[in-house]
Scaffold this motif. Structure first.
Motif, short mmCIF file in Angstrom:
data_model
loop_
_atom_site.label_atom_id
_atom_site.label_comp_id
_atom_site.label_asym_id
_atom_site.label_seq_id
_atom_site.Cartn_x
_atom_site.Cartn_y
_atom_site.Cartn_z
N ASN A 60 56.45 33.94 33.43
CA ASN A 60 55.91 34.81 32.39
C ASN A 60 56.84 34.84 31.18
O ASN A 60 57.79 34.06 31.10
N LEU A 93 45.68 32.48 40.33
CA LEU A 93 44.35 31.94 40.03
C LEU A 93 43.54 31.74 41.31
O LEU A 93 42.36 32.11 41.38
N LYS A 96 42.53 35.26 42.75
CA LYS A 96 41.44 35.86 41.98
C LYS A 96 40.13 35.13 42.22
O LYS A 96 39.07 35.76 42.36
N GLN A 97 40.17 33.82 42.31
CA GLN A 97 38.97 33.02 42.56
C GLN A 97 38.38 33.37 43.92
O GLN A 97 37.17 33.54 44.05
N ASN A 102 36.26 34.56 40.10
CA ASN A 102 36.66 34.22 38.74
C ASN A 102 38.18 34.21 38.71
O ASN A 102 38.81 35.26 38.89
N GLY A 103 38.76 33.05 38.48
CA GLY A 103 40.21 32.93 38.46
C GLY A 103 40.90 33.66 37.34
O GLY A 103 42.11 33.80 37.33
N HIS A 104 40.12 34.15 36.38
CA HIS A 104 40.72 34.88 35.25
C HIS A 104 40.31 36.35 35.26
O HIS A 104 40.36 37.01 34.21
N ALA A 105 39.96 36.87 36.42
CA ALA A 105 39.58 38.28 36.54
C ALA A 105 40.79 39.17 36.26
O ALA A 105 41.94 38.77 36.46
N ASP A 106 40.53 40.39 35.81
CA ASP A 106 41.65 41.31 35.58
C ASP A 106 41.96 42.09 36.86
O ASP A 106 41.22 42.05 37.83
N LYS A 107 43.11 42.79 36.83
CA LYS A 107 43.60 43.51 38.01
C LYS A 107 42.58 44.52 38.54
O LYS A 107 42.43 44.67 39.75
#
Length: 162
Positions: A60, A93, A96-97, A102-107
């Protein structure tokens, strides 16, 4: 703080067993890592899991935070390996997937799906919800190519690693 989540998988059904956080003291890094190592050992002794799944560290903006997270993750992996358990690793990723689709889902989406999939009420601690999501990802990975993750193989950037 290091989250943990324990689930059971029977056939295609997932059942919640336990979750929580290993809280580290405001102390030196070696002391905090010691607490994580001991805490993972305690969770394993209490719930007798057969496998362990951990999330891979992502790089990060803050390199120091990334390094600290990697060291904490290393202590957790050592705690599992010390108990003779296989350890599978998944990217954020992949987690989440597997949980949201969806690999870009939020927390918040991940937490809500964890609650739905495990039929939980109330609010989950963020770190515990992340750990449960990783456990769900590992449970789903037992089909197809994902089965290789629990056999000591990993995927990195779409490539199978031994």
């Amino acid at each position: 703080m290091t989250g943990f989540g324990v689930i059971d998988k029977t056939g295609q059904k997932l059942a919640y067993v336990a979750s929580g956080c290993i809280r580290t003291p405001d102390a030196s890094l070696p002391e905090r890592l010691k607490v994580i190592l001991a805490g993972v050992g305690e969770v394993i002794a209490t719930y007798s899991p057969e496998q362990v799944a951990v999330e891979e560290v992502f790089v990060n903006v803050n390199p120091k935070s990334t390094l600290l997270l990697g060291q904490a993750r290393g202590a957790a992996i050592c705690g599992a390996v010390q108990q003779g358990l296989p350890v599978a690793e998944y990217t954020a990723l992949q987690v989440k997937q597997a949980v949201v689709g969806n690999g870009h889902a939020d927390k918040e989406q991940v937490q809500e799906m964890v609650k739905r999939l495990l039929k939980l009420d109330g609010k989950l601690q963020a770190d515990a919800a992340d750990a449960l999501a990783c456990a769900i990802c590992h449970a789903h990975a037992g089909q197809g190519v994902g089965l290789l993750a629990s056999a000591g193989y990993r995927m990195r950037r779409g490539r199978l690693l031994g």
